[in-house]
Design a protein around this motif. Structure first.
Motif, short mmCIF file in Angstrom:
data_model
loop_
_atom_site.label_atom_id
_atom_site.label_comp_id
_atom_site.label_asym_id
_atom_site.label_seq_id
_atom_site.Cartn_x
_atom_site.Cartn_y
_atom_site.Cartn_z
N ILE A 441 -55.70 39.34 -1.58
CA ILE A 441 -54.71 39.87 -0.73
C ILE A 441 -55.11 41.33 -0.05
O ILE A 441 -55.82 42.09 -1.01
N PRO A 442 -55.17 41.39 1.12
CA PRO A 442 -55.89 42.65 1.78
C PRO A 442 -55.01 43.88 1.48
O PRO A 442 -53.97 43.64 1.08
N ALA A 443 -55.48 44.91 2.12
CA ALA A 443 -54.56 46.16 2.05
C ALA A 443 -53.23 45.85 2.90
O ALA A 443 -53.18 45.07 3.73
N ASP A 444 -52.08 46.48 2.56
CA ASP A 444 -50.80 46.46 3.18
C ASP A 444 -50.90 46.43 4.64
O ASP A 444 -50.35 45.38 5.45
N ASP A 445 -51.56 47.43 5.42
CA ASP A 445 -51.47 47.56 6.71
C ASP A 445 -52.16 46.30 7.40
O ASP A 445 -51.89 45.84 8.40
N VAL A 446 -53.52 45.59 6.76
CA VAL A 446 -54.11 44.77 7.27
C VAL A 446 -53.25 43.36 6.99
O VAL A 446 -52.90 42.48 7.82
N LEU A 447 -52.48 43.22 5.74
CA LEU A 447 -51.62 42.17 5.68
C LEU A 447 -50.32 41.97 6.55
O LEU A 447 -50.01 41.02 7.15
N PHE A 448 -49.83 43.21 6.64
CA PHE A 448 -48.33 43.33 7.53
C PHE A 448 -48.80 43.00 8.97
O PHE A 448 -48.17 42.35 9.76
N ALA A 449 -49.97 43.57 9.43
CA ALA A 449 -50.42 43.24 10.85
C ALA A 449 -50.58 41.65 11.03
O ALA A 449 -49.95 41.21 11.94
N HIS A 450 -51.16 41.02 10.00
CA HIS A 450 -51.45 39.66 10.03
C HIS A 450 -50.07 38.80 10.10
O HIS A 450 -49.94 37.96 10.93
N LEU A 451 -49.19 39.34 9.14
CA LEU A 451 -47.95 38.57 8.99
C LEU A 451 -47.02 38.69 10.27
O LEU A 451 -46.36 37.65 10.85
N ALA A 452 -47.37 40.04 11.05
CA ALA A 452 -46.42 40.27 12.32
C ALA A 452 -47.17 39.14 13.52
O ALA A 452 -46.17 38.69 14.10
N HIS A 453 -48.37 39.11 13.31
CA HIS A 453 -48.92 38.33 14.46
C HIS A 453 -48.53 36.86 14.24
O HIS A 453 -48.33 35.93 14.96
N LYS A 454 -48.38 36.27 12.82
CA LYS A 454 -48.24 35.12 12.56
C LYS A 454 -46.69 34.65 12.88
O LYS A 454 -46.11 33.82 13.67
N ALA A 455 -45.65 35.66 12.71
CA ALA A 455 -44.32 35.39 13.15
C ALA A 455 -44.33 35.33 14.82
O ALA A 455 -43.51 34.44 15.25
N GLN A 456 -44.80 36.28 15.40
CA GLN A 456 -44.86 36.18 17.05
C GLN A 456 -45.47 34.51 17.52
O GLN A 456 -44.87 34.19 18.31
N ALA A 457 -46.79 34.07 16.54
CA ALA A 457 -47.11 32.92 16.95
C ALA A 457 -46.06 31.95 16.70
O ALA A 457 -45.85 30.85 17.62
N LEU A 458 -45.19 31.90 15.52
CA LEU A 458 -44.14 30.97 15.46
C LEU A 458 -43.14 31.00 16.64
O LEU A 458 -42.74 29.87 17.03
N ILE A 459 -42.73 32.02 16.96
CA ILE A 459 -41.75 32.21 17.96
C ILE A 459 -42.18 31.86 19.28
O ILE A 459 -41.80 31.21 20.23
N GLY A 460 -43.52 32.17 19.85
CA GLY A 460 -44.32 32.10 21.18
C GLY A 460 -44.53 30.51 21.40
O GLY A 460 -44.32 30.16 22.23
#
Length: 879
Positions: A441-460
């Protein structure tokens, strides 16, 4: 010593062809507003980027054929005749591929009267003479003849990015000959894809044997008198001119009169302005995004996210619109993997946290259980949420399932890879977390940015996938079958099946004793002790000490595979002993030891069903594979260890009888086959009567029925007379007669098979009764074996896939019926055509009534489905 310069040589026609068919399933989606297809351009361009990045070449040349007329066609007029016509949708894309090459500073070249192979062969030898290394990329294994210590040939295996690297050593390991001998191999065996003959009745196996003995065609003919009299020798003598001509046609020219040299193909910088023009015209938005010129199909917004705590998360319960959701885990087994984070996303923002207990706050839990969710892999999230005592009830879109239906060839479980398949830029989990033992598991800032992009992908991605499903007439398949099935499978996985560990351990002890007895027996038969589990030692005992005939060799010594041992069965008593030992040893290691390792703290086995693995739609089972638990012979007793999870309950089993043959009868419309099923005749005895010319079912012996059964099921899978002969131990001519007799009895089955192959050629895919598609790009392959496999697949996919779909419908309806009736019975497993339940003894009579009724009515066929049910105190007793 200075590092040698590197030349990258690309077989333009071959790779473009592969690129086109790698994305053939998305042909209709990759079309510009002006009506230009772009799937091949897109795949070719992506491959080019990967190659340039990985190889870092000093010079690049893409060679193309100049036309269909070459010096080879002048020498042999039917050279390459019979090849499928290049699709017009590919032809229209070739000029754009060349424009992109020019804009990227890459030379492309063609030469009148010569093929791309000859240009590549000539340039590779120029490079070698200048001290350069060459990498050749092609989809044609014929170019492996060019390999040298300084020339490597990378052959595309799947799509355009999976490559098999051929060096002289790999050629020797794979074929058993040197690169120089490949043209002699082709001379002897010919090449059906290029349409030159070779020697009559000489295939690859015989040709390799001759080359291992004589080295070259020339030496073979110089010593032809050394061969004993045979039909093969006669064919070699009669077809000498054909062999020499075929070798010449197969030989790639390495001194073609090309007008370019190494200095002309030095890699040049990209002309970004020109690339931007081309990408804009072709509406290649992802490629434009990489140039900074436009966004991809779905906007990748900045990684905007809010980290939740126990106070801010309550605000989410006010959201009423669909949200993206995922529980994040590193390992594949979501029954046991740690849940280390989650995200909840809207169109405007993503909310993230590494504290999954926030989801168990009563108000949040209630909201989440009813919220309309877009996810990636419903089942994974349902099972993981259940571990938090959360029951997800309203997942209304699954990107993984939608993408799988649109293209079952691409079945990655990584959202990043799936997104890329749909022209959306997103880092893969592998990019962020690493792979294998290095996953972390990477550092929180890297992890959270990745999760945000995944959420956008699911919606988009949702609106685009929804539209594509509608275009392919698969919306109902998605919403009425795969989505509800994920819920059913999740519930089955969560329930699990009870394993009686005491019984299984007792079996293990008995198997251990049997293995020791067989071991001692083998020692006595061999006249010495040895390690039965060592192929090397076993090979030495069988072929050196006991002097048994060598059937096959591997690169490490003698082959002792099952097929080799079966062939040697009559040679020595030790062979049966070894086969018996291997059977029991496999049962012990795979099922006794394996199942005991897989049992979870609740005493149950919780398998995982893979819903998006197979191209036919069939479910697979892993961790452990419950579909492989033996159903016959010694291994069947393993089923004694599977028992109900509660006292005074029973295991209940129902399975479809001959469902694939019944589907075939329906799809083909063959009246004779339909009549047999309508009258509930024994279909195998019915077939046996025809192929053995019998008047009555009473005349059918068990062995006749066995052979007819193999014919029935073999036909479903497009079996050849050679394959049928090998399977049931008869001559090839007998097998041919069996198949002819079969088609005489069921003539519309042959018509159906011809129609499916024709449809696959015309449309590029075949469908099940429920519109599940399987794309078959290899139906146009120049390679005979690949094309033949695609043809067989076209025949059996509608049958196998429809049967798989039928049992899926039955599972969904059965789940609903159990709930409607208020029964305690639980569905536990799906094993091919069988459903397994556990239920109170008092409910068994009810199950005997409703389970066959539901399964029978899963689909309306022209002939009845037939379901057989059994029950007992163990799975063994219920079958």
């Amino acid at each position: 010593m200075a590092k040698a310069k590197k030349l990258l040589l690309i077989d333009g026609n071959s790779v473009a062809f592969r690129a086109f068919f790698a994305m053939y399933s998305q042909l209709d989606r990759f079309v510009t507003s002006a009506g230009v297809h772009t799937n091949a351009v897109y795949a070719f361009n992506n491959m080019l980027e990967v190659l340039l990045k990985n190889e870092q070449p000093d010079a690049v040349l893409v060679a193309f054929d100049a036309g269909s007329t070459t010096f080879r066609t002048k020498e042999f007029s039917t050279y390459k005749d019979g090849r499928a016509k290049t699709p017009s949708e590919l032809i229209e894309q070739l000029p754009y591929i060349k424009q992109i090459l020019e804009a990227r500073g890459i030379k492309h070249y063609e030469l009148k009267d010569y093929e791309a192979d000859d240009i590549i062969g000539t340039m590779s030898r120029q490079a070698q003479a200048a001290g350069w290394e060459s990498i050749i990329v092609t989809g044609d294994r014929d170019l492996t003849q060019l390999t040298t210590p300084h020339v490597t040939v990378d052959v595309t295996v799947k799509g355009v990015n999976e490559l098999e690297v051929y060096t002289p050593e790999h050629v020797k390991e794979k074929l058993g000959i040197t690169p120089d001998q490949i043209i002699d191999l082709k001379g002897l065996m010919g090449d059906t894809s290029d349409n030159y003959p070779g020697v009559t009745k000489v295939g690859e196996k015989t040709a390799l044997k001759l080359l291992n003995q004589f080295g070259t065609i020339d030496n073979l003919y110089a010593n032809i008198d050394d061969l004993k009299a045979s039909k093969m020798k006669e064919n070699l003598i009669n077809d000498k001119e054909q062999a020499l001509m075929s070798r010449k046609l197969a030989t790639i020219i390495t001194d073609a009169p090309i007008t370019i040299g190494l200095q002309d193909v030095i890699d040049q910088p990209d002309d970004e302005d020109r690339l931007r023009e081309i990408y804009t015209e072709l509406e290649m938005k992802t490629a434009l995004a990489k140039l900074g010129g436009a966004a991809p199909v779905v906007d990748t917004k900045p990684a905007k996210y809010t980290v939740l705590d126990d106070k801010t998360i309550l605000a989410l319960t006010k959201i009423t619109t669909p949200v993206a959701f995922e529980l994040e885990m590193l390992d594949d087994n979501y029954h046991t993997s740690d849940i280390f984070a989650f995200f909840i996303g809207t169109e405007d923002e993503t909310f993230v946290s590494t504290d999954v207990t926030l989801l168990t706050i009563p108000e949040v839990k209630t909201w989440l259980e009813k919220a309309p969710l877009s996810v990636f892999d419903s089942k994974r999230n349902i099972v993981a949420a259940n571990r938090l005592d959360i029951t997800l009830q309203n997942i209304d879109f699954d990107v993984l399932l939608a993408s799988y239906l649109l293209n079952p060839d691409e079945n990655s479980n990584d959202l990043g890879r799936v997104a890329m398949d749909h022209d959306y830029q997103l880092q893969t989990d592998e990019d962020v977390y690493g792979k294998g033992a290095k996953r972390q598991i990477p550092a929180d800032d890297v992890l959270f940015a990745h999760l945000a992009h995944k959420a956008q992908a699911l919606i988009g991605l949702r609106p685009h996938l929804t539209s594509d499903l509608a275009d392919q007439d698969q919306s109902e398949l998605f919403t009425a079958m795969e989505m509800p099935l994920a819920q059913v499978l999740a519930r089955m996985e969560i329930t699990g099946i009870q394993l009686d560990q005491t019984t299984l351990k007792q079996m293990g002890g008995e198997f251990e004793q049997s293995l020791k007895i067989l071991e001692e027996k083998a020692y006595a038969q061999a006249g010495m002790p040895f390690n039965l589990n060592s192929p090397k030692q076993l090979g030495e005992v069988l072929f050196e000490k006991l002097g048994l005939p060598v059937v096959k060799k591997t690169k490490t010594g003698y082959s002792t595979s099952v097929d080799v041992l079966e062939e040697l069965k009559s040679s020595h008593d030790i062979i049966q002993t070894i086969l018996d030992y291997r059977t029991i040893n496999k049962i012990q290691s795979t099922y006794v030891t394996g199942l005991l390792k897989a049992v979870q703290p609740d005493g149950k086995i919780h398998t995982r069903y893979l819903q998006t693995l197979t191209q036919t739609g069939r479910l697979s089972s892993v961790d452990p594979n419950m579909q492989n638990i033996p159903a016959r012979d010694e291994g069947k007793q393993i089923r004694y260890a599977f028992v109900p999870s509660e006292p005074d309950w029973q295991i209940f089993s129902s399975d479809y009888s001959q469902i694939e043959l019944r589907v075939l009868a329906h799809i083909s419309g063959d009246p004779n086959m339909q009549e047999a099923f309508k009258e509930d005749r024994d279909i195998h005895a019915n077939t046996a009567m025809k192929i053995f010319n019998l008047d009555s079912p009473d005349q059918v012996t068990p062995d006749m029925r066995r052979q007819a059964k193999a014919t029935n099921f073999g036909i479903v899978y497009g079996i050849s007379d050679f394959g049928l002969a090998r399977n049931i131990g008869i001559t090839r001519s007998q097998a041919k007669a069996f198949i002819e007799g079969y088609f005489e009895q069921y003539p519309l089955v042959r018509q159906y098979m011809d129609d499916m192959v024709k449809q696959a050629r015309e449309k590029g895919y075949v469908e099940t009764l429920f519109h599940r598609r399987r794309y078959l790009p290899q139906i146009h392959s120049r390679n005979f074996n690949l094309r033949s496999f695609a043809e067989r697949t076209a025949m059996n996919t509608p049958i196998q896939g429809s049967a798989a779909d039928i049992i899926k419908v039955a599972m969904i309806r059965m789940n609903d019926r159990l709930a409607k009736e208020g029964l305690k019975a639980r569905m536990l497993l799906q094993v091919h055509d069988e459903l397994i339940f556990e239920a109170p003894t008092a409910e068994i009579a009810t199950l005997e009534d409703i389970v066959p009724s539901v399964m029978d009515s899963a689909v309306d066929l022209a002939i009845p489905l037939k379901v057989e049910s059994h029950y007992g105190k163990t799975w063994f007793d219920a079958k």
